[in-house]
Design a protein around this motif. Structure first.
Motif, mmCIF file in Angstrom:
data_model
loop_
_atom_site.group_PDB
_atom_site.id
_atom_site.type_symbol
_atom_site.label_atom_id
_atom_site.label_comp_id
_atom_site.label_asym_id
_atom_site.label_seq_id
_atom_site.Cartn_x
_atom_site.Cartn_y
_atom_site.Cartn_z
ATOM 1 N N ILE A 1 27.076 -18.050 -54.425
ATOM 2 C CA ILE A 1 26.401 -19.344 -54.313
ATOM 3 C C ILE A 1 26.781 -20.047 -53.018
ATOM 4 O O ILE A 1 25.942 -20.600 -52.320
ATOM 5 N N TYR A 2 28.088 -20.030 -52.704
ATOM 6 C CA TYR A 2 28.557 -20.882 -51.599
ATOM 7 C C TYR A 2 28.418 -20.237 -50.216
ATOM 8 O O TYR A 2 28.371 -20.931 -49.212
ATOM 9 N N THR A 3 28.381 -18.881 -50.164
ATOM 10 C CA THR A 3 28.485 -18.243 -48.849
ATOM 11 C C THR A 3 27.409 -18.655 -47.831
ATOM 12 O O THR A 3 27.723 -18.835 -46.652
ATOM 13 N N VAL B 1 37.444 -16.820 -47.195
ATOM 14 C CA VAL B 1 37.009 -17.656 -48.303
ATOM 15 C C VAL B 1 35.855 -17.021 -49.111
ATOM 16 O O VAL B 1 36.115 -16.246 -50.015
ATOM 17 N N TYR B 2 34.601 -17.353 -48.815
ATOM 18 C CA TYR B 2 33.505 -16.795 -49.617
ATOM 19 C C TYR B 2 32.790 -15.662 -48.880
ATOM 20 O O TYR B 2 31.776 -15.166 -49.361
ATOM 21 N N ASP B 3 33.309 -15.250 -47.726
ATOM 22 C CA ASP B 3 32.718 -14.110 -47.017
ATOM 23 C C ASP B 3 33.628 -12.890 -47.181
ATOM 24 O O ASP B 3 33.850 -12.132 -46.231
ATOM 25 N N ALA C 1 37.656 -28.221 -45.826
ATOM 26 C CA ALA C 1 37.741 -28.397 -47.280
ATOM 27 C C ALA C 1 38.382 -29.737 -47.599
ATOM 28 O O ALA C 1 37.954 -30.453 -48.501
ATOM 29 N N GLY C 2 39.423 -30.070 -46.836
ATOM 30 C CA GLY C 2 40.136 -31.304 -47.109
ATOM 31 C C GLY C 2 39.449 -32.539 -46.554
ATOM 32 O O GLY C 2 39.535 -33.617 -47.133
ATOM 33 N N GLN C 3 38.733 -32.362 -45.450
ATOM 34 C CA GLN C 3 38.221 -33.533 -44.738
ATOM 35 C C GLN C 3 37.298 -34.393 -45.604
ATOM 36 O O GLN C 3 37.532 -35.579 -45.799
ATOM 37 N N PRO D 1 39.958 -33.348 -61.357
ATOM 38 C CA PRO D 1 39.316 -33.614 -60.058
ATOM 39 C C PRO D 1 39.567 -32.500 -59.039
ATOM 40 O O PRO D 1 38.837 -32.383 -58.056
ATOM 41 N N PHE D 2 40.594 -31.679 -59.294
ATOM 42 C CA PHE D 2 40.891 -30.579 -58.360
ATOM 43 C C PHE D 2 40.432 -29.232 -58.919
ATOM 44 O O PHE D 2 40.828 -28.182 -58.420
ATOM 45 N N GLY D 3 39.583 -29.255 -59.955
ATOM 46 C CA GLY D 3 39.053 -28.022 -60.518
ATOM 47 C C GLY D 3 40.080 -27.305 -61.378
ATOM 48 O O GLY D 3 41.125 -27.854 -61.737
HETATM 49 C C1 HEM Z 1 39.001 -26.094 -54.034
HETATM 50 C C2 HEM Z 1 38.823 -30.864 -54.932
HETATM 51 C C3 HEM Z 1 41.522 -31.712 -50.973
HETATM 52 C C4 HEM Z 1 41.532 -26.982 -49.963
HETATM 53 C C5 HEM Z 1 38.724 -27.312 -54.610
HETATM 54 C C6 HEM Z 1 37.970 -27.490 -55.831
HETATM 55 C C7 HEM Z 1 37.928 -28.833 -56.081
HETATM 56 C C8 HEM Z 1 38.646 -29.504 -55.018
HETATM 57 C C9 HEM Z 1 37.236 -29.515 -57.262
HETATM 58 C C10 HEM Z 1 37.358 -26.384 -56.684
HETATM 59 C C11 HEM Z 1 35.999 -25.947 -56.167
HETATM 60 C C12 HEM Z 1 35.356 -24.887 -57.044
HETATM 61 O O1 HEM Z 1 35.875 -24.549 -58.103
HETATM 62 O O2 HEM Z 1 34.270 -24.386 -56.666
HETATM 63 C C13 HEM Z 1 39.559 -31.499 -53.931
HETATM 64 C C14 HEM Z 1 39.807 -32.930 -53.875
HETATM 65 C C15 HEM Z 1 40.570 -33.162 -52.758
HETATM 66 C C16 HEM Z 1 40.793 -31.879 -52.121
HETATM 67 C C17 HEM Z 1 39.318 -33.950 -54.892
HETATM 68 C C18 HEM Z 1 41.126 -34.446 -52.192
HETATM 69 C C19 HEM Z 1 41.146 -35.607 -52.781
HETATM 70 C C20 HEM Z 1 41.788 -30.502 -50.388
HETATM 71 C C21 HEM Z 1 42.627 -30.327 -49.213
HETATM 72 C C22 HEM Z 1 42.625 -28.991 -48.927
HETATM 73 C C23 HEM Z 1 41.775 -28.330 -49.924
HETATM 74 C C24 HEM Z 1 43.345 -31.442 -48.474
HETATM 75 C C25 HEM Z 1 43.338 -28.254 -47.837
HETATM 76 C C26 HEM Z 1 44.484 -28.606 -47.332
HETATM 77 C C27 HEM Z 1 40.854 -26.338 -50.986
HETATM 78 C C28 HEM Z 1 40.703 -24.897 -51.061
HETATM 79 C C29 HEM Z 1 40.002 -24.638 -52.245
HETATM 80 C C30 HEM Z 1 39.712 -25.936 -52.856
HETATM 81 C C31 HEM Z 1 41.214 -23.863 -50.049
HETATM 82 C C32 HEM Z 1 39.727 -23.277 -52.855
HETATM 83 C C33 HEM Z 1 38.316 -22.854 -52.871
HETATM 84 C C34 HEM Z 1 38.134 -21.646 -53.777
HETATM 85 O O3 HEM Z 1 39.074 -21.011 -54.228
HETATM 86 O O4 HEM Z 1 36.970 -21.315 -54.002
HETATM 87 N N1 HEM Z 1 39.123 -28.540 -54.137
HETATM 88 N N2 HEM Z 1 40.156 -30.909 -52.858
HETATM 89 N N3 HEM Z 1 41.299 -29.278 -50.783
HETATM 90 N N4 HEM Z 1 40.249 -26.922 -52.070
HETATM 91 FE FE1 HEM Z 1 40.283 -28.889 -52.523
#
Ligand code: HEM
Length: 527
Positions: free
Chosen positions: A120-122, A134-136, A306-308, A463-465
């Motif tokens: 989906i994401y690629t 990541v997705y590639d 991702a973080g921005q 919120p972070f999955g």
């Molecule tokens: C994945 C939320 C900040 C790096 C995710 C996912 C969520 C999320 C919901 C899961 C996405 C999915 O399941 O498809 C957030 C929120 C943030 C935040 C709410 C800040 C308030 C950050 C930051 C970084 C980051 C600062 C890097 C330093 C990643 C990465 C993934 C991820 C690498 C993994 C993607 C994957 O495995 O498919 N984030 N994120 N995120 N996020 Fe964050």
């Protein structure tokens, strides 16, 4: 028969029209017919083994417009009508939503053989991040890449990040013309976007990269960002001006990183700075292959991107909530005076743990303003939904929306109220939940290949999955956001420009839920 049709009065009248009218009439007929067939199919053919369908008038478009305008309201309304699992048409694709803690678990903790994110994401992410990351790449490789990134985010690294982030925030407020004088008004998302990129790039990628954000990198990242628009789910390949700028920016930024990597390799270990680049460029996959430089460069882009959006939109919402609740802004300041000392010494990593209200402001803001409202997965094999007769076929896409359970009165009393005190045990609004963050020790843990994470199966607050794609940036984001708040309330009192309790609406047009702009707030210098 053909002759009869051709000589029929209706056919003769049709032939009397001009070409344009004839085409319009034929098109209108085709549309009317397909609308009729689409409606009849929904009314007459209901499959008891598939979730209920959200009714729509037009094929292909389905519920795309109502969903896109306001996803949370769309989820809430249809949940009331159909229950926790229902299907709607999103740009021609049957999309099944599963909400509530069980729905979150069903999708986010789905097995690798059943659900797939990269498919989906690629199209959207690969042109932005670059190849082979990541997705590639296969999921197993992503899990290793996430492990490399996560290992770099050590307590030792976090300890070094707090002074870096503090310094960037103080410097920003000192130098930015919008914050000159005793008080003023600012469109807060613009400034939070800048503060987020300066703090993240400096902490994660070092001083050298950060300095380049004052020059070329800011506009290159802006061009790259343009690739991250929903339309690019379909038009990522199109030779459109913004896609050309995206591709140029991706190549240029990757080259900048690769040149820095080469320089660092040539110089040998500088031993001075601990940053993500240094860690990734020295990592090795399980099969013994060292991470190639282009992959390091692409992972650095992915991490920053991702973080921005998520951190910048969250910090904007935080400032807007503080302006809406100036008394909380004051409480946050007093919390620092009380717990860190009236002289407010330079912030350290350890200090953040002494500021519970500061932490709860982030937590509560993410409850109501989680930047990612919809998480999508392709279905790879038919998936029975536990406790129902439904089996989700491989022609469907799955959509998880943890924001629905995060605003459900069953778990959060008075869910619509932004109440950062609800996270205190004796609050009347205290949640009736299990939390799945890293600090919860007694929850069921699972390792998908990037370190143990709590399953989060029972949590309505995600919120972070959860699962194999769970965020690895949670701790960094918390540290970054908490430091930004702490430094801001030391300097300023915030309020709405008309001193009201109003809050701007949410912009769902981009992929992230961010404040509608302009979103002005008033600041007043504390001293
Ligand atoms: C994945 C939320 C900040 C790096 C995710 C996912 C969520 C999320 C919901 C899961 C996405 C999915 O399941 O498809 C957030 C929120 C943030 C935040 C709410 C800040 C308030 C950050 C930051 C970084 C980051 C600062 C890097 C330093 C990643 C990465 C993934 C991820 C690498 C993994 C993607 C994957 O495995 O498919 N984030 N994120 N995120 N996020 Fe964050």
């Amino acid at each position: 028969l053909l002759q009869d049709v051709a000589t029929h009065p209706v056919a003769q009248q049709f032939q009397a029209f001009g070409m344009a009218t004839q085409i319009a009439l034929v098109l209108g007929g085709v549309i009317a017919l397909s609308v009729g067939v689409h409606i009849a199919k929904q009314l007459l053919f209901k499959n008891p083994n598939e979730p209920p369908m959200v009714f729509s008038i037009f094929p292909f478009i389905g519920s795309t417009v109502t969903y896109g305008m306001d996803p949370p309201t769309f989820f809430r309304t249809n949940r009331e009508k159909h229950g926790d699992v229902f299907t709607f048409i999103l740009l021609g694709k049957k999309t099944t939503v599963a909400v509530g803690p069980a729905g979150n678990d069903f999708i986010l903790n789905g097995k690798l053989k059943d659900v797939n994110a990269e498919e989906i994401y690629t199209p959207l992410t690969t042109p932005v991040f670059g190849r082979d990351v990541v997705y590639d790449c296969p999921n197993a490789k992503l899990m290793e890449q996430k492990k490399f990134m996560k290992i770099a985010l050590t307590t030792e690294a976090f300890r070094s990040y707090v002074p870096i982030i503090s310094g960037e925030v103080k410097n920003y407020f000192k130098k930015n013309p919008a914050f000159k004088g005793e008080s003023g008004m600012v469109n807060v998302p613009k400034h939070m976007a800048e503060i987020t990129i300066f703090t993240a790039s400096h902490a994660l990628q070092g001083q050298n990269v950060r300095n380049r954000f004052d020059e070329s990198l800011a506009s290159l990242y802006h061009d790259l960002d343009m690739g991250f628009s929903p339309i690019n789910f379909m038009l990522h390949w199109a030779p459109l001006p913004w896609n050309r700028r995206r591709d140029h920016a991706q190549k240029t930024i990757a080259k900048i990183y690769m040149d820095i990597i080469k320089e660092r390799r040539a110089k040998g270990d500088d031993g001075t700075e601990f940053d993500m680049m240094k860690h990734l460029m020295n990592s090795t996959y399980k099969d013994g292959t060292p991470v190639p430089d282009h992959e390091t460069a692409h992972m650095l882009i992915a991490l920053l991107m991702a973080g921005q959006h998520s951190s910048s939109s969250t910090s904007s919402w935080i400032m807007l909530r503080l302006a809406q609740n100036p008394e909380i802004c004051e409480e946050l300041y007093q919390e620092q005076v009380k717990n860190l000392g009236a002289d407010l010494p330079d912030l350290t990593y350890e200090d953040l743990a002494k500021l519970p209200l500061n932490q709860h402001v982030v937590k509560e803001t993410l409850r109501l303003h989680a930047p990612i409202h919809s998480i999508l997965r392709a279905v790879k094999s038919p998936m029975p939904v536990p406790g129902t007769n439904y089996v989700i076929p491989t022609t469907h896409t799955l959509l998880s929306a943890p924001g629905v359970s995060a605003s459900d009165p069953a778990y959060f009393p008075n869910p619509e109220v932004w109440d950062c005190h609800r996270w205190e045990a004796d609050s009347p609004n205290a949640p009736t939940i299990v939390r799945n963050d890293a600090s919860v020790e007694d929850e069921e843990k699972i390792d998908y290949g990037y370190g143990a994470v709590s399953k989060g199966a029972a949590s309505p607050y995600l919120p972070f999955g959860a699962g194999r794609h769970r965020c690895i940036g949670e701790q960094f984001a918390n540290l970054q956001l908490q430091t930004i708040i702490a430094e801001t309330v030391r300097l300023f009192k915030l309020s709405n420009i008309d001193r009201s309790r109003k809050l701007v609406g949410t912009d769902y047009q981009s992929l992230f839920s961010r404040p509608l702009e302009p979103a002005f707030i008033r600041w007043e210098r504390r001293d």
